[in-house]
Design an enzyme around this catalytic site. Structure first.
Site, PDB file in Angstrom:
ATOM      1  N   GLY A  29       1.952  -1.517  -6.653  1.00  0.00           N
ATOM      2  CA  GLY A  29       1.717  -1.501  -8.094  1.00  0.00           C
ATOM      3  C   GLY A  29       2.218  -0.175  -8.617  1.00  0.00           C
ATOM      4  O   GLY A  29       3.312   0.267  -8.261  1.00  0.00           O
ATOM      5  N   CYS A  61       2.575   0.890  -0.204  1.00  0.00           N
ATOM      6  CA  CYS A  61       3.403   1.429  -1.291  1.00  0.00           C
ATOM      7  C   CYS A  61       2.558   2.285  -2.243  1.00  0.00           C
ATOM      8  O   CYS A  61       2.144   3.371  -1.873  1.00  0.00           O
ATOM      9  CB  CYS A  61       4.139   0.285  -1.978  1.00  0.00           C
ATOM     10  SG  CYS A  61       5.598   0.844  -2.828  1.00  0.00           S
ATOM     11  N   HIS A 156       6.318  -3.134   1.607  1.00  0.00           N
ATOM     12  CA  HIS A 156       5.481  -4.327   1.506  1.00  0.00           C
ATOM     13  C   HIS A 156       5.843  -5.243   2.660  1.00  0.00           C
ATOM     14  O   HIS A 156       6.902  -5.854   2.631  1.00  0.00           O
ATOM     15  CB  HIS A 156       5.752  -5.053   0.188  1.00  0.00           C
ATOM     16  CG  HIS A 156       5.354  -4.263  -1.013  1.00  0.00           C
ATOM     17  ND1 HIS A 156       4.099  -4.314  -1.529  1.00  0.00           N
ATOM     18  CD2 HIS A 156       6.048  -3.393  -1.773  1.00  0.00           C
ATOM     19  CE1 HIS A 156       4.028  -3.511  -2.578  1.00  0.00           C
ATOM     20  NE2 HIS A 156       5.199  -2.937  -2.734  1.00  0.00           N
ATOM     21  N   GLU A 158       4.005  -7.925   3.338  1.00  0.00           N
ATOM     22  CA  GLU A 158       3.443  -9.250   3.018  1.00  0.00           C
ATOM     23  C   GLU A 158       4.418 -10.148   2.263  1.00  0.00           C
ATOM     24  O   GLU A 158       4.314 -11.372   2.321  1.00  0.00           O
ATOM     25  CB  GLU A 158       2.144  -9.092   2.226  1.00  0.00           C
ATOM     26  CG  GLU A 158       2.274  -8.699   0.753  1.00  0.00           C
ATOM     27  CD  GLU A 158       2.589  -7.227   0.513  1.00  0.00           C
ATOM     28  OE1 GLU A 158       2.728  -6.473   1.478  1.00  0.00           O
ATOM     29  OE2 GLU A 158       2.718  -6.848  -0.671  1.00  0.00           O
TER      30      GLU A 158
END
Ligand code: GLN
Length: 176
Positions: A29, A61, A156, A158
């Site tokens: 984010g 992140c 990331h 995921e």
């Protein structure tokens, strides 16, 4: 990702929601916004206490930025929660359209390389004695670290369905 791996998942925006969980993922984010909101909603001190008391926390992140003891290229007044004995530089790879994907060898997670997606990610510029690097780019820059109950990745995993970091994190939660 966590639900797929069998965890019960709830969102944390307020201290009451933090009080009932066993482990926390601080996702990607915008770390400067997370910092402002955490302070506005009275979550900063409870998060710092949770980290210090040994709650497993995985930061991806922006989440890694939140966990770093020292920030470079932070916005004016930006604070982190800290916990990881590292110096992290925000936006180290440039702007959003310089985002990239790469494969990383991470022996701690097995032989198959981890496919890592970097989206305006940070880099771990230096690793202090309390933290351990888990992964580096080909040029040697560190992009994943761990320290006790804390794990952080610049990327990331995921997004492409890579589940091993989250599985590793859930193992820490079960152990705790
Ligand atoms: N650039 C963002 C920040 O500084 C992090 C981006 C991300 O989480 N993918 O917080």
């Amino acid at each position: 990702m966590l639900t797929k791996l069998g965890a019960r998942v709830s969102l944390v925006r307020r201290p009451e929601e933090l009080a009932v969980i066993d482990g926390l993922v601080i996702p990607g984010g915008e770390s400067s916004v997370m910092d402002k909101l955490a302070r506005t909603f009275g979550l900063q001190a409870p998060l710092e206490e949770a980290i210090a008391s040994g709650m497993p926390v995985y930061g991806t992140c922006a989440g890694l930025i939140m966990l770093a003891d020292t920030l470079l290229d932070a916005i004016d007044g930006q604070q982190s929660l800290g916990g990881l004995d590292v110096v992290v530089r925000r936006n180290a790879f440039g702007s959003q359209n310089q985002s990239f994907e790469t494969d990383l060898d991470i022996p701690a997670l097995g032989e198959v390389p981890v496919h890592a997606v970097f989206i305006r990610g940070p880099v771990v510029e230096s690793v202090g004695p309390a933290a351990t690097p888990l992964a580096s780019l080909a040029d040697g820059r560190v992009v994943a670290v761990e320290q006790g109950n804390l794990v952080g990745t610049s990327f990331h995993p995921e997004i492409t369905g890579e589940y091993r970091f989250h599985e590793y994190f859930l193992g820490m939660v079960r152990a705790a």
